[in-house]
Design a protein around this motif. Structure first.
Motif, PDB file in Angstrom:
ATOM      1  N   ALA A  58      -0.362   2.507  10.023  1.00  0.00           N
ATOM      2  CA  ALA A  58       0.642   3.193   9.206  1.00  0.00           C
ATOM      3  C   ALA A  58      -0.037   4.040   8.137  1.00  0.00           C
ATOM      4  O   ALA A  58      -1.145   3.732   7.689  1.00  0.00           O
ATOM      5  CB  ALA A  58       1.576   2.192   8.546  1.00  0.00           C
ATOM      6  N   ARG A  59       0.660   5.091   7.751  1.00  0.00           N
ATOM      7  CA  ARG A  59       0.259   5.924   6.616  1.00  0.00           C
ATOM      8  C   ARG A  59       1.133   5.532   5.433  1.00  0.00           C
ATOM      9  O   ARG A  59       2.350   5.344   5.587  1.00  0.00           O
ATOM     10  CB  ARG A  59       0.454   7.402   6.959  1.00  0.00           C
ATOM     11  N   ILE A  60       0.523   5.436   4.248  1.00  0.00           N
ATOM     12  CA  ILE A  60       1.232   4.959   3.063  1.00  0.00           C
ATOM     13  C   ILE A  60       1.054   5.977   1.943  1.00  0.00           C
ATOM     14  O   ILE A  60      -0.066   6.415   1.657  1.00  0.00           O
ATOM     15  CB  ILE A  60       0.695   3.580   2.608  1.00  0.00           C
ATOM     16  N   ARG A  61       2.177   6.321   1.311  1.00  0.00           N
ATOM     17  CA  ARG A  61       2.147   7.228   0.152  1.00  0.00           C
ATOM     18  C   ARG A  61       2.915   6.576  -0.995  1.00  0.00           C
ATOM     19  O   ARG A  61       4.066   6.164  -0.815  1.00  0.00           O
ATOM     20  CB  ARG A  61       2.784   8.565   0.500  1.00  0.00           C
ATOM     21  N   ALA A  62       2.274   6.507  -2.171  1.00  0.00           N
ATOM     22  CA  ALA A  62       2.917   5.948  -3.366  1.00  0.00           C
ATOM     23  C   ALA A  62       2.091   6.336  -4.584  1.00  0.00           C
ATOM     24  O   ALA A  62       0.918   6.696  -4.466  1.00  0.00           O
ATOM     25  CB  ALA A  62       3.025   4.429  -3.263  1.00  0.00           C
ATOM     26  N   ASP A  63       2.699   6.247  -5.762  1.00  0.00           N
ATOM     27  CA  ASP A  63       2.008   6.542  -7.019  1.00  0.00           C
ATOM     28  C   ASP A  63       1.871   5.230  -7.788  1.00  0.00           C
ATOM     29  O   ASP A  63       2.767   4.826  -8.522  1.00  0.00           O
ATOM     30  CB  ASP A  63       2.797   7.582  -7.821  1.00  0.00           C
ATOM     31  N   PHE A  64       0.750   4.563  -7.614  1.00  0.00           N
ATOM     32  CA  PHE A  64       0.495   3.261  -8.218  1.00  0.00           C
ATOM     33  C   PHE A  64       0.058   3.448  -9.673  1.00  0.00           C
ATOM     34  O   PHE A  64      -0.876   4.216  -9.929  1.00  0.00           O
ATOM     35  CB  PHE A  64      -0.621   2.544  -7.457  1.00  0.00           C
ATOM     36  N   HIS A  65       0.681   2.736 -10.610  1.00  0.00           N
ATOM     37  CA  HIS A  65       0.242   2.882 -11.997  1.00  0.00           C
ATOM     38  C   HIS A  65       0.488   1.656 -12.872  1.00  0.00           C
ATOM     39  O   HIS A  65       0.086   1.646 -14.033  1.00  0.00           O
ATOM     40  CB  HIS A  65       0.868   4.117 -12.639  1.00  0.00           C
ATOM     41  N   THR A  66       1.126   0.627 -12.355  1.00  0.00           N
ATOM     42  CA  THR A  66       1.387  -0.571 -13.141  1.00  0.00           C
ATOM     43  C   THR A  66       0.652  -1.751 -12.501  1.00  0.00           C
ATOM     44  O   THR A  66       0.542  -1.820 -11.275  1.00  0.00           O
ATOM     45  CB  THR A  66       2.909  -0.857 -13.200  1.00  0.00           C
ATOM     46  N   LEU A  67       0.168  -2.667 -13.324  1.00  0.00           N
ATOM     47  CA  LEU A  67      -0.600  -3.809 -12.850  1.00  0.00           C
ATOM     48  C   LEU A  67       0.073  -4.470 -11.651  1.00  0.00           C
ATOM     49  O   LEU A  67       1.260  -4.789 -11.694  1.00  0.00           O
ATOM     50  CB  LEU A  67      -0.763  -4.837 -13.982  1.00  0.00           C
ATOM     51  N   TYR A  68      -0.683  -4.637 -10.583  1.00  0.00           N
ATOM     52  CA  TYR A  68      -0.305  -5.282  -9.328  1.00  0.00           C
ATOM     53  C   TYR A  68       0.664  -4.488  -8.460  1.00  0.00           C
ATOM     54  O   TYR A  68       1.137  -4.998  -7.446  1.00  0.00           O
ATOM     55  CB  TYR A  68       0.232  -6.701  -9.541  1.00  0.00           C
ATOM     56  N   ASP A  69       1.000  -3.223  -8.805  1.00  0.00           N
ATOM     57  CA  ASP A  69       1.724  -2.376  -7.852  1.00  0.00           C
ATOM     58  C   ASP A  69       0.945  -2.401  -6.545  1.00  0.00           C
ATOM     59  O   ASP A  69      -0.285  -2.235  -6.558  1.00  0.00           O
ATOM     60  CB  ASP A  69       1.777  -0.917  -8.326  1.00  0.00           C
ATOM     61  N   GLN A  70       1.636  -2.575  -5.413  1.00  0.00           N
ATOM     62  CA  GLN A  70       0.916  -2.676  -4.140  1.00  0.00           C
ATOM     63  C   GLN A  70       1.757  -2.201  -2.964  1.00  0.00           C
ATOM     64  O   GLN A  70       2.982  -2.334  -2.981  1.00  0.00           O
ATOM     65  CB  GLN A  70       0.442  -4.113  -3.906  1.00  0.00           C
ATOM     66  N   ALA A  71       1.075  -1.643  -1.980  1.00  0.00           N
ATOM     67  CA  ALA A  71       1.734  -1.239  -0.734  1.00  0.00           C
ATOM     68  C   ALA A  71       0.675  -1.146   0.357  1.00  0.00           C
ATOM     69  O   ALA A  71      -0.474  -0.795   0.100  1.00  0.00           O
ATOM     70  CB  ALA A  71       2.440   0.105  -0.899  1.00  0.00           C
TER      71      ALA A  71
END
Length: 190
Positions: A58-71
């Protein structure tokens, strides 16, 4: 993809044009005991059943910026035996990591040199072993982890996302594929 189903369905999501869009609920995670002493099984996991060896990608797109954000991606035999992997935000930056849970959870993490807002994950099950790879460009696939997994009659595999410290991470999953195991040599990075 009607064969996929939710484990812990998020309040906001939609699937169209072969893309899954998710907005995470708050205080969601997958973790069992180690170090923190708690168990959580509240993360969002869009999964399908598998009974044979496979390669899932899979391809994953997200804007991670807070502690423990995950995908990323996830594989599960049951609530005590699973693997999740992808980008997780910690120590002030996005990191590539994986959590293997076999009763209790471990956590292996390290710096990610690519664009954490757009990456790929690949998982191959072959002969009761998991081969986990990631890619920054969809072409080169370094090995992230190789591990044994408990034998089961059936498993669940798919994509996951969690935000233990907040709600509202927007994630897009695309280029999702499930095929027979690719059969590539362990150090073949293609």
């Amino acid at each position: 993809m009607p064969q996929f189903h939710w484990i812990n369905e998020p309040a906001v999501w939609h699937h169209e044009n072969a893309r899954l869009h998710v907005v995470t609920d708050g205080q969601t995670d997958f973790w069992r005991e180690t170090w923190y002493g708690f168990t959580r099984f509240s993360g969002h996991f869009w999964a399908r059943e598998v009974q044979e060896d496979f390669t899932f990608q899979a391809r994953i797109r997200a804007d991670f910026h807070t502690l423990y954000d995950q995908a990323g991606i996830m594989f599960m035999a049951d609530e005590q035996h699973w693997l999740k992997a992808g980008i997780e935000y910690n120590d002030g930056q996005p990191a590539m990591g994986s959590v293997l849970t076999q009763g209790g959870s471990d956590w292996a993490t390290g710096p990610f040199s690519g664009d954490a807002r757009d990456f790929w994950m690949r998982l191959t099950l072959r002969d009761s072993a998991l081969r986990l790879q990631y890619s920054t460009d969809g072409v080169n696939w370094p090995l992230l982890r190789l591990c044994p997994i408990v034998n089961a009659a059936r498993y669940q595999v798919g994509v996951m996302c969690c935000t233990p410290e907040r709600a509202g991470l927007e994630v897009e999953f695309s280029e999702i594929s499930l095929t027979p195991p690719n059969g590539k040599a362990l150090h073949d990075l293609s």
